[in-house]
Design a protein around this motif. Structure first.
Motif, short mmCIF file in Angstrom:
data_model
loop_
_atom_site.label_atom_id
_atom_site.label_comp_id
_atom_site.label_asym_id
_atom_site.label_seq_id
_atom_site.Cartn_x
_atom_site.Cartn_y
_atom_site.Cartn_z
N UNK A 1 0.76 -0.85 0.12
CA UNK A 1 -0.40 0.36 -0.10
C UNK A 1 1.25 1.36 0.24
N UNK A 2 0.41 2.07 -0.78
CA UNK A 2 1.33 3.06 -0.34
C UNK A 2 1.07 4.23 0.48
N UNK A 3 2.14 5.14 1.29
CA UNK A 3 1.64 5.15 2.50
C UNK A 3 2.00 6.77 1.94
N UNK A 4 1.13 8.25 2.03
CA UNK A 4 1.42 8.96 2.09
C UNK A 4 0.66 10.31 2.88
N UNK A 5 1.72 11.65 2.86
CA UNK A 5 0.46 12.53 3.86
C UNK A 5 -0.09 13.37 2.68
N UNK A 6 -1.23 13.66 3.27
CA UNK A 6 -2.37 14.26 2.16
C UNK A 6 -1.69 16.12 1.40
N UNK A 7 -2.31 16.04 0.68
CA UNK A 7 -3.72 15.57 -0.17
C UNK A 7 -2.65 14.64 -1.13
N UNK A 8 -3.52 13.52 -0.81
CA UNK A 8 -4.22 12.60 -2.64
C UNK A 8 -3.67 12.44 -3.35
N UNK A 9 -4.85 13.81 -3.41
CA UNK A 9 -5.49 13.79 -5.19
C UNK A 9 -4.89 15.45 -5.91
N UNK A 10 -4.63 15.81 -7.24
CA UNK A 10 -3.94 16.56 -7.83
C UNK A 10 -4.67 17.17 -8.88
N UNK A 11 -4.46 18.45 -9.35
CA UNK A 11 -5.11 19.11 -10.23
C UNK A 11 -4.89 18.19 -11.70
N UNK B 1 -3.19 19.41 -13.94
CA UNK B 1 -1.89 20.51 -14.77
C UNK B 1 -1.43 20.29 -14.22
#
Lengths: 338, 438
Positions: free
Chosen positions: A5-15, A17
């Motif tokens: 599983x990927x662990x990362x801090x937020x945000x988890x989405x990108x625009x 662009x």
């Protein structure tokens, strides 16, 4: 679900662009001006465009190899520098002038500072000014546009701004061309650099960038607005000696500069108010050089000078942080203010 | 419709359509519940039970250990089988009470509802505290603390947050549609505690049905419902107050400093249950969604239900899951595994596969200024991030790095895909560490 599983801090989405998208949009926006320049100046213009673009891309690749960094051709910035440089050259530029300019733009203009994002000055304008100072003859041999199919040999001619400067210096009066010919200026039927001839084509590209929200309105509006106001002020003082605002707007590289060079993100302020100051500075310097300077055209110098002022502008236009404004506060006592 | 908003923010795709038409379903009882002692901002609760104890649903199993702390309750009846460190959604092993359900789901018979009109504000506030109620929008700040403004802070407005600006989440949306009367009852109780009349409910305009439903329910209570522009982070407390009242919460201050208390719609509903029915906070609505989940749902979930059980209720995953997020995609936490339990702050559980994740390498900053335009606190994220990367924490502090609320707009919008908010967190940590040393 035993997979990794990927662990990362937020945000988890990108625009979605990316830098490449921005660069691609700028290239699209430059296409109308490129196409029209080829229509007016023929294969000469095409050759200059190809030479500059290839020259910039090759120089960028060589720099990446020499400095042992990842290849950055795909970010699109070198291609834009190439196209912008070509649009700033006369169609009659010899091949070596175009190539030399490309090398200067990418090396001195950009790579010595660390590549994309680190250059203080617009690379294409750095190259244009180096060429203008080093090779003034080649850089000011303008030819009149000869639309494809007319079968005429190109004639050398002065640009409207050059004609104005000479006339004012010799007679103290504007030339006849400064009072007419606006429809020619609008569609590009005048002598000048490859890309500055058609106001309409440049405007079309600029509006596309605004529509796509690649650039914001602040710099073009304040640049063009201040040229109209400041240039118009002189025109009102003496309309025999100083051209009217529309002449300022449609001739020279003003529209190309306002929409494509003064909006170069890397070398301009990051705050909205800073952008307005930047645009006004460009406008005032452009008018001063055009009316009182040694060169007929001042757009390149104006933008470069304001590029130099950008860190200072950024420093003094930091937005007011949320929660630090004086406001209606039913619980705030004067002691809490400091 | 007149839509209010704040300056800045971003427009992520709201991705709510998979679950916004799904009525809230009761999640079945799992065999085991893992109830962490730390589910709120403040001091962890202290366990009152040990392995072997039998408990009723709603029984207090851990007591508040400070003013900024809340008790924890058993979310079903059964036997305590362990009080030991278990995987917490934050990724650490933290003390938790593990209950084996007896399947009866018996409420504690001593729990009784009251009529709020017969009780004083202080008594009601104590009941809210005893019921373990925390801010259910995700921040989990103890509600009774927000309801206890110091005497010099005059409160003139109660603001109810029904914005739900995080993509995918629809738990509050469904609650407003299905239980608007209960929310209004909770609001009345909150108004009584605070002694405040003026109340505004803020809802993003992408939920017109909820706005209509709440406006209808609120009409009898003299409660105003205001539509807000769809923009993230519209539901952030400071931005909500700015949009609705035009007041700015002072830097490092609290809403009560400008006379406002903000409560989430789900918190208001929980307050009503706590007072009218005497039921403590043992369940909440969770949106289970994301592209990789078989069927998106809104479930009423007992606190402590393992996340894996929630995914089972939604038919499992459609394809291999590569990222699990608790909360929304803008501020939620990625999970180590589905072994962690749903807690009081769990507003959503989102599953993403490999193909749903944009893997992009950070490029150089092109100074486009998009982060500056997007920052709802009007900071210069790229500039602060540059200072932080160079270890220049004093300069980062001078650029107000500590004002950052970590909403993530800067990272979301950055075309060079730089980890801006992540670097800002690093800067805040560095500044605070430096302060502690000196």
């Amino acid at each position: 679900m035993d997979n990794q599983l990927y662990m990362s801090s937020s945000p988890h989405v990108h625009s979605g662009e990316t830098t490449q998208d921005i660069m691609r949009a700028v290239i699209y926006a430059l296409l109308p001006a490129c196409v029209l320049s080829i229509y007016y100046f023929g294969l000469e213009a095409l050759l200059v465009l190809l030479l500059c673009t290839a020259g910039c891309l090759t120089t960028e690749a060589v720099c990446c190899v020499l400095s042992k960094r990842a290849m950055t051709l795909s970010d699109g910035s070198a291609a834009i520098t190439g196209i912008l440089l070509a649009l700033n050259l006369p169609a009659s530029s010899p091949w070596w002038l175009a190539l030399f300019g490309s090398i200067i733009a990418v090396t001195i203009g950009k790579q010595v500072f660390g590549g994309l994002g680190h250059n203080p000055f617009n690379p294409a304008l750095v190259a244009r000014v180096v060429l203008l100072i080093s090779f003034p003859v080649q850089m000011t041999s303008w030819t009149s546009p000869t639309p494809l199919g007319h079968g005429l040999d190109a004639l050398t001619a002065a640009t409207p701004l050059g004609e104005m400067k000479t006339s004012v210096m010799l007679t103290g009066q504007l030339p006849a061309s400064a009072h007419s010919g606006f429809s020619d200026y609008l569609i590009g039927n005048m002598a000048g650099s490859i890309g500055e001839v058609s106001a309409l084509a440049v405007l079309l590209g600029g509006l596309y960038l605004l529509k796509k929200k690649v650039i914001t309105w602040e710099i073009p509006a304040s640049y063009l607005g201040s040229v109209i106001l400041f240039g118009g002020m002189f025109w009102l003082i003496d309309s025999q000696r100083y051209p009217d605002p529309l002449f300022h707007l449609l001739t020279g590289g003003l529209l190309l500069g306002a929409f494509f060079m003064a909006t170069d993100m890397v070398t301009t302020p990051i705050t909205r108010s800073g952008m307005l100051i930047f645009g006004v500075g460009c406008g005032v310097i452009t008018v001063l050089i055009r009316l009182f300077g040694g060169y007929p055209e001042g757009v390149s110098f104006a933008i470069l000078l304001m590029n130099g002022a950008t860190p200072l502008i950024d420093r003094y236009t930091r937005p007011k942080v949320f929660g630090r404004n004086p406001y209606h506060n039913i619980n705030q006592t004067p002691a809490q203010e400091n | 419709m007149n839509q209010k908003t704040f300056v800045g923010g971003v427009h992520p795709a709201d991705s709510k359509h998979d679950s916004d038409t799904k009525p809230i379903e009761a999640c079945p009882l799992p065999e085991q519940l893992i109830i962490p002692l730390s589910q709120h901002i403040g001091a962890p609760a202290e366990a009152l039970v040990k392995a072997g104890d039998l408990v009723f649903k709603g029984q207090t199993i851990a007591k508040a250990s400070a003013f900024v702390s809340v008790p924890i309750h058993a979310s079903t009846s059964g036997q305590v089988i362990a009080v030991e460190p278990r995987l917490h959604p934050c990724g650490k092993m933290l003390p938790a009470i593990v209950i084996e359900a007896d399947g009866e789901d018996h409420w504690d018979p001593s729990l009784e509802g009251i009529d709020p009109a017969q009780w004083t504000g202080d008594e009601l506030r104590q009941r809210i505290s005893d019921a373990g109620i925390v801010g259910m929008g995700g921040a989990t700040f103890p509600t009774h603390v927000k309801l206890s403004p110091p005497e010099d802070k005059l409160i003139d407005t109660l603001m109810i947050n029904g914005v739900e600006c995080e993509p995918y989440l629809t738990a509050d949306h469904r609650l407003m549609l299905e239980q608007s009367d209960k929310i209004m009852d909770g609001i009345d109780i909150l108004r009584r505690v605070l002694g405040v009349k003026h109340t505004i409910v803020g809802i993003e305009s992408n939920k017109p049905d909820a706005i209509a439903c709440m406006a209808k329910a609120g009409a009898n209570h003299g409660i105003q419902v205001q539509a807000l522009e769809v923009k993230y982070p519209q539901g952030a407390e400071k931005q909500l107050i700015d949009a609705l009242l035009g007041r700015e919460v002072p830097s490092a201050g609290l809403p009560m400093d400008i006379g406002v208390v903000v409560q989430n719609v789900a918190t208001a509903a929980a307050v009503s249950d706590a007072i009218r029915l005497g039921r403590p906070l043992v369940e909440r609505v969770v949106t289970i969604s994301g592209p990789a989940v078989a069927e998106a749902k809104n479930l009423r979930v007992r606190i402590g239900t393992p996340l894996s059980f929630l995914v089972q209720q939604c038919g499992g995953n459609k394809y291999e899951v590569s990222k699990i997020i608790m909360g929304g995609p803008m501020m939620g936490q990625s999970q180590l595994s589905l072994d962690a339990p749903a807690v009081r702050g769990t507003s959503g559980l989102l599953l993403f596969g490999e193909k749903d994740l944009a893997k992009i390498e950070a490029g150089p900053c092109i100074r486009c200024g998009r982060c500056v335009g997007a920052c709802p606190l009007h900071l210069l994220p790229a500039t602060i991030a540059s200072y932080a990367t160079l270890g220049m924490f004093d300069e980062a502090e001078a650029h107000s790095a500590l004002d950052c609320m970590e909403c993530g707009c800067c990272t979301y919008i950055c075309p060079a895909t730089r980890p801006l908010v992540q670097t800002l967190r690093h800067a805040k940590g560095g500044i605070l560490a430096k302060r502690r040393r000196s």
